[in-house]
Design a protein around this motif. Structure first.
Motif, PDB file in Angstrom:
ATOM      1  N   LEU A 280       0.858  -1.229  -0.133  1.00 51.04           N
ATOM      2  CA  LEU A 280      -0.148   0.003   0.087  1.00 51.04           C
ATOM      3  C   LEU A 280       0.806   1.211  -0.134  1.00 51.04           C
ATOM      4  CD1 LEU A 280      -3.001  -0.932   2.343  1.00 51.04           C
ATOM      5  CD2 LEU A 280      -2.985  -1.027  -0.101  1.00 51.04           C
ATOM      6  N   ILE A 281       1.973   1.243   0.725  1.00 51.45           N
ATOM      7  CA  ILE A 281       2.954   2.380   0.685  1.00 51.45           C
ATOM      8  C   ILE A 281       3.354   2.681  -0.920  1.00 51.45           C
ATOM      9  CG2 ILE A 281       5.015   3.373   1.437  1.00 51.45           C
ATOM     10  CD1 ILE A 281       4.603   1.808   4.099  1.00 51.45           C
ATOM     11  N   SER A 282       3.566   1.332  -1.532  1.00 53.33           N
ATOM     12  CA  SER A 282       3.992   1.703  -2.957  1.00 53.33           C
ATOM     13  C   SER A 282       2.901   2.256  -3.735  1.00 53.33           C
ATOM     14  CB  SER A 282       4.597  -0.014  -3.249  1.00 53.33           C
ATOM     15  OG  SER A 282       5.749  -0.193  -2.646  1.00 53.33           O
ATOM     16  N   THR A 283       1.902   1.826  -3.749  1.00 54.57           N
ATOM     17  CA  THR A 283       0.560   2.161  -4.153  1.00 54.57           C
ATOM     18  C   THR A 283       0.482   3.709  -3.959  1.00 54.57           C
ATOM     19  OG1 THR A 283      -0.355   0.027  -4.086  1.00 54.57           O
ATOM     20  CG2 THR A 283      -1.748   1.818  -4.748  1.00 54.57           C
ATOM     21  N   VAL A 284       0.600   3.938  -2.793  1.00 57.73           N
ATOM     22  CA  VAL A 284       0.662   5.657  -2.433  1.00 57.73           C
ATOM     23  C   VAL A 284       1.595   6.382  -3.101  1.00 57.73           C
ATOM     24  CG1 VAL A 284       0.721   7.291  -0.744  1.00 57.73           C
ATOM     25  CG2 VAL A 284      -0.656   5.390  -0.211  1.00 57.73           C
ATOM     26  N   GLN A 285       2.715   5.741  -3.067  1.00 62.13           N
ATOM     27  CA  GLN A 285       3.957   6.577  -3.784  1.00 62.13           C
ATOM     28  C   GLN A 285       3.614   6.601  -5.288  1.00 62.13           C
ATOM     29  OE1 GLN A 285       7.640   4.395  -3.522  1.00 62.13           O
ATOM     30  NE2 GLN A 285       8.511   6.244  -3.418  1.00 62.13           N
ATOM     31  N   ARG A 286       3.100   5.660  -5.865  1.00 65.04           N
ATOM     32  CA  ARG A 286       3.079   5.939  -7.594  1.00 65.04           C
ATOM     33  C   ARG A 286       1.854   6.239  -8.036  1.00 65.04           C
ATOM     34  NH1 ARG A 286       3.391   0.065  -6.757  1.00 65.04           N
ATOM     35  NH2 ARG A 286       1.213  -0.961  -7.348  1.00 65.04           N
ATOM     36  N   THR A 287       0.712   6.989  -7.187  1.00 63.83           N
ATOM     37  CA  THR A 287      -0.491   7.330  -7.432  1.00 63.83           C
ATOM     38  C   THR A 287      -0.811   8.733  -7.120  1.00 63.83           C
ATOM     39  OG1 THR A 287      -1.417   6.359  -5.679  1.00 63.83           O
ATOM     40  CG2 THR A 287      -1.514   5.124  -7.381  1.00 63.83           C
ATOM     41  N   ALA A 288      -1.781   9.445  -7.398  1.00 63.41           N
ATOM     42  CA  ALA A 288      -2.094  10.662  -7.134  1.00 63.41           C
ATOM     43  C   ALA A 288      -3.667  10.861  -7.103  1.00 63.41           C
ATOM     44  CB  ALA A 288      -1.521  11.687  -8.454  1.00 63.41           C
ATOM     45  N   GLY A 289      -3.827  12.202  -6.525  1.00 59.66           N
ATOM     46  CA  GLY A 289      -5.467  12.303  -6.447  1.00 59.66           C
ATOM     47  C   GLY A 289      -6.253  11.391  -5.800  1.00 59.66           C
ATOM     48  N   ASP A 290      -7.376  10.880  -6.065  1.00 60.84           N
ATOM     49  CA  ASP A 290      -8.264  10.124  -5.384  1.00 60.84           C
ATOM     50  C   ASP A 290      -7.744   8.849  -5.081  1.00 60.84           C
ATOM     51  OD1 ASP A 290     -10.253  12.216  -5.335  1.00 60.84           O
ATOM     52  OD2 ASP A 290     -11.368  11.489  -6.836  1.00 60.84           O
ATOM     53  N   ASP A 291      -7.025   8.185  -6.299  1.00 56.66           N
ATOM     54  CA  ASP A 291      -6.323   6.955  -6.083  1.00 56.66           C
ATOM     55  C   ASP A 291      -5.232   6.802  -4.868  1.00 56.66           C
ATOM     56  OD1 ASP A 291      -7.569   5.854  -7.999  1.00 56.66           O
ATOM     57  OD2 ASP A 291      -6.142   6.019  -9.837  1.00 56.66           O
ATOM     58  N   ARG A 292      -4.540   7.898  -4.805  1.00 53.06           N
ATOM     59  CA  ARG A 292      -3.662   8.023  -3.704  1.00 53.06           C
ATOM     60  C   ARG A 292      -4.317   8.129  -2.294  1.00 53.06           C
ATOM     61  NH1 ARG A 292       1.650  11.915  -2.349  1.00 53.06           N
ATOM     62  NH2 ARG A 292       2.684  10.206  -3.859  1.00 53.06           N
ATOM     63  N   ASP A 293      -5.512   8.794  -2.208  1.00 50.47           N
ATOM     64  CA  ASP A 293      -6.164   8.942  -0.963  1.00 50.47           C
ATOM     65  C   ASP A 293      -6.808   7.653  -0.835  1.00 50.47           C
ATOM     66  OD1 ASP A 293      -6.822  10.991   0.871  1.00 50.47           O
ATOM     67  OD2 ASP A 293      -9.021  10.527   0.438  1.00 50.47           O
ATOM     68  N   THR A 294      -7.159   6.810  -1.326  1.00 44.97           N
ATOM     69  CA  THR A 294      -7.950   5.754  -1.220  1.00 44.97           C
ATOM     70  C   THR A 294      -6.969   4.727  -0.769  1.00 44.97           C
ATOM     71  OG1 THR A 294      -9.709   6.012  -3.231  1.00 44.97           O
ATOM     72  CG2 THR A 294      -9.152   3.592  -2.451  1.00 44.97           C
ATOM     73  N   ALA A 295      -5.896   4.641  -1.194  1.00 40.01           N
ATOM     74  CA  ALA A 295      -4.800   3.845  -0.881  1.00 40.01           C
ATOM     75  C   ALA A 295      -4.382   4.119   0.607  1.00 40.01           C
ATOM     76  CB  ALA A 295      -3.527   3.866  -1.705  1.00 40.01           C
ATOM     77  N   ARG A 296      -4.162   5.617   0.856  1.00 42.82           N
ATOM     78  CA  ARG A 296      -3.831   5.942   2.030  1.00 42.82           C
ATOM     79  C   ARG A 296      -4.832   5.617   3.125  1.00 42.82           C
ATOM     80  NH1 ARG A 296      -4.940  10.295   5.325  1.00 42.82           N
ATOM     81  NH2 ARG A 296      -6.683  10.965   3.820  1.00 42.82           N
ATOM     82  N   VAL A 297      -5.900   5.847   2.785  1.00 40.59           N
ATOM     83  CA  VAL A 297      -7.078   5.732   3.737  1.00 40.59           C
ATOM     84  C   VAL A 297      -6.993   3.971   4.112  1.00 40.59           C
ATOM     85  CG1 VAL A 297      -9.633   5.532   4.153  1.00 40.59           C
ATOM     86  CG2 VAL A 297      -8.519   7.446   3.302  1.00 40.59           C
ATOM     87  N   ARG A 298      -6.860   3.302   3.057  1.00 38.51           N
ATOM     88  CA  ARG A 298      -6.968   1.914   3.417  1.00 38.51           C
ATOM     89  C   ARG A 298      -5.765   1.483   4.393  1.00 38.51           C
ATOM     90  NH1 ARG A 298      -9.151  -2.371   0.802  1.00 38.51           N
ATOM     91  NH2 ARG A 298     -11.216  -1.124   0.900  1.00 38.51           N
ATOM     92  N   LEU A 299      -4.658   2.128   4.085  1.00 42.03           N
ATOM     93  CA  LEU A 299      -3.411   1.673   4.797  1.00 42.03           C
ATOM     94  C   LEU A 299      -3.581   2.251   6.330  1.00 42.03           C
ATOM     95  CD1 LEU A 299      -0.641   0.706   5.229  1.00 42.03           C
ATOM     96  CD2 LEU A 299       0.195   2.912   4.342  1.00 42.03           C
ATOM     97  N   LEU A 300      -4.287   3.182   6.750  1.00 46.41           N
ATOM     98  CA  LEU A 300      -4.553   3.679   7.893  1.00 46.41           C
ATOM     99  C   LEU A 300      -5.719   2.627   8.462  1.00 46.41           C
ATOM    100  CD1 LEU A 300      -4.902   7.357   7.301  1.00 46.41           C
ATOM    101  CD2 LEU A 300      -3.117   6.414   8.074  1.00 46.41           C
ATOM    102  N   GLU A 301      -6.657   2.003   7.704  1.00 48.51           N
ATOM    103  CA  GLU A 301      -7.400   1.175   8.439  1.00 48.51           C
ATOM    104  C   GLU A 301      -6.840   0.167   8.696  1.00 48.51           C
ATOM    105  OE1 GLU A 301     -10.491   0.386   5.329  1.00 48.51           O
ATOM    106  OE2 GLU A 301     -11.250   2.519   5.443  1.00 48.51           O
ATOM    107  N   LEU A 302      -5.843  -0.432   8.018  1.00 49.74           N
ATOM    108  CA  LEU A 302      -4.956  -1.647   8.368  1.00 49.74           C
ATOM    109  C   LEU A 302      -4.234  -1.383   9.632  1.00 49.74           C
ATOM    110  CD1 LEU A 302      -4.181  -3.189   5.001  1.00 49.74           C
ATOM    111  CD2 LEU A 302      -6.324  -3.458   6.116  1.00 49.74           C
ATOM    112  N   PHE A 303      -3.568  -0.267   9.805  1.00 50.37           N
ATOM    113  CA  PHE A 303      -2.877   0.075  10.990  1.00 50.37           C
ATOM    114  C   PHE A 303      -3.791   0.053  12.175  1.00 50.37           C
ATOM    115  CE2 PHE A 303      -0.062   3.602   8.613  1.00 50.37           C
ATOM    116  CZ  PHE A 303       0.515   2.548   8.036  1.00 50.37           C
ATOM    117  N   GLU A 304      -5.137   0.592  12.288  1.00 53.22           N
ATOM    118  CA  GLU A 304      -6.082   0.160  13.303  1.00 53.22           C
ATOM    119  C   GLU A 304      -6.157  -1.237  13.587  1.00 53.22           C
ATOM    120  OE1 GLU A 304      -7.257   2.362  15.222  1.00 53.22           O
ATOM    121  OE2 GLU A 304      -6.668   4.049  14.374  1.00 53.22           O
TER     122      GLU A 304
END
Length: 325
Positions: A280-304
């Motif tokens: 997911l970190i790699s996905t955040v790194q190579r995306t932008a806009g809504d796609d990046r935010d989607t990956a970031r939010v999912r990563l935060l959910e998995l942190f929880e």
């Protein structure tokens, strides 16, 4: 799962934790202390065939006891579905074998040092400790006949090589002790939270999600409910998924954010926490806009789901910050 040869050539070196000789010495001291206890306390100690072990209690519950009886370690986590298949088998066999081995259950999310010490690659993972030496048994869920075969080999090896035969336990005494423990008054529970846990254990993921959301509506800071909600949502996402197809879709379409998220979910459920975070970190790194935010939010959910204090979460948060900023 194929049962491993029970030779000690596969033993994990635990000398950094405690030498076998020292473990034996302390076990003898523990036996002497138990002998001095009143009979009722001795009986209670004798029937502890399944114990929850943390880092603080590892020396006493595992290393010291391993000089008297083979200790089987079940590395597990609440979010791990295969663990929920294997753990009841191990617990039932611990009772059936009546003192020929002791089962020590270690929650990997709460005991990262032990997880790393044993070099666990995924869960469920089962090890044994005999006279202070650790032996890897198997990884992953397995049917009961194969688990029995491994345990029988372990008990035979412990007796032949170390003279360790365990302590027989009277089944009636064990049952009475369990009933007595169950009769002890329990602290009052939040009924909605208890219902959420029950729904999760029963596989009613939709009901569990709703119940956890109800708890959080009244108690937004309830960490137990947050963790349960994250687990329930994760399990619902992977429910019925064809792992091979999900992984192939992600490999064929690296730019497909949804496909990468689906594999990360499978990795986390399978115990490959670092792999899920890294993807997911790699996905955040190579995306932008809504796609990046989607990956970031999912990563935060998995942190929880894993827990904010887990070292893997702390490391991944740092990596995420470097990618974002």
């Amino acid at each position: 799962m194929q049962p491993r040869n029970m030779s000690m050539s596969g033993a994990v070196d635990l000398s950094a934790v405690k030498a076998a000789a020292e473990a034996k010495q302390k076990a003898e001291q523990a036996r002497a202390q138990r002998a001095a206890q009143p009979a009722g306390q001795q009986a209670a100690a004798a029937v502890q065939l399944v114990v929850d072990v943390d880092e603080a209690g590892f020396e006493q519950e595992v290393l010291q006891r391993s000089a008297e009886v083979p200790v089987v370690i079940d590395f597990w986590a609440e979010w791990c579905q295969p663990c929920k298949q294997l753990s009841p088998i191990l617990e039932r066999l611990a009772e059936e074998y009546a003192g020929r081995f002791v089962l020590a259950k270690i929650d990997v999310d709460q005991n990262q040092m032990l997880f790393q010490q044993f070099g666990v690659q995924g869960i469920p993972a089962v090890f044994a400790v005999i006279a202070g030496q650790a032996l890897p048994l198997f990884q992953g869920a397995a049917p009961e006949p194969q688990v029995r075969q491994v345990l029988d080999q372990l008990i035979e090896a412990a007796e032949q090589r170390f003279g360790i035969v365990g302590t027989p336990v009277d089944p009636e005494q064990a049952a009475a002790a369990r009933q007595q423990a169950a009769a002890q008054p329990q602290p009052p529970a939040n009924p909605t939270l208890a219902a959420a846990h029950a729904a999760l254990d029963a596989g009613d993921l939709g009901g569990a999600i709703q119940a956890y959301e109800n708890v959080l509506a009244d108690e937004p800071a309830n960490l137990e409910a947050k963790l349960g909600l994250g687990q329930a949502r994760l399990l619902k996402r992977v429910q019925g998924a064809d792992a091979a197809k999900v992984r192939k879709a992600a490999a064929d379409n690296p730019s497909d954010v949804a496909a990468q998220l689906a594999v990360a979910d499978l990795d986390l459920v399978g115990g490959h926490v670092e792999d899920a975070f890294s993807r997911l970190i790699s996905t955040v790194q190579r995306t932008a806009g809504d796609d990046r935010d989607t990956a970031r939010v999912r990563l935060l959910e998995l942190f929880e789901v894993v827990g904010p204090d887990d070292p893997r979460v702390v490391a991944a948060r740092g990596a995420l910050s470097r990618v974002l900023f």
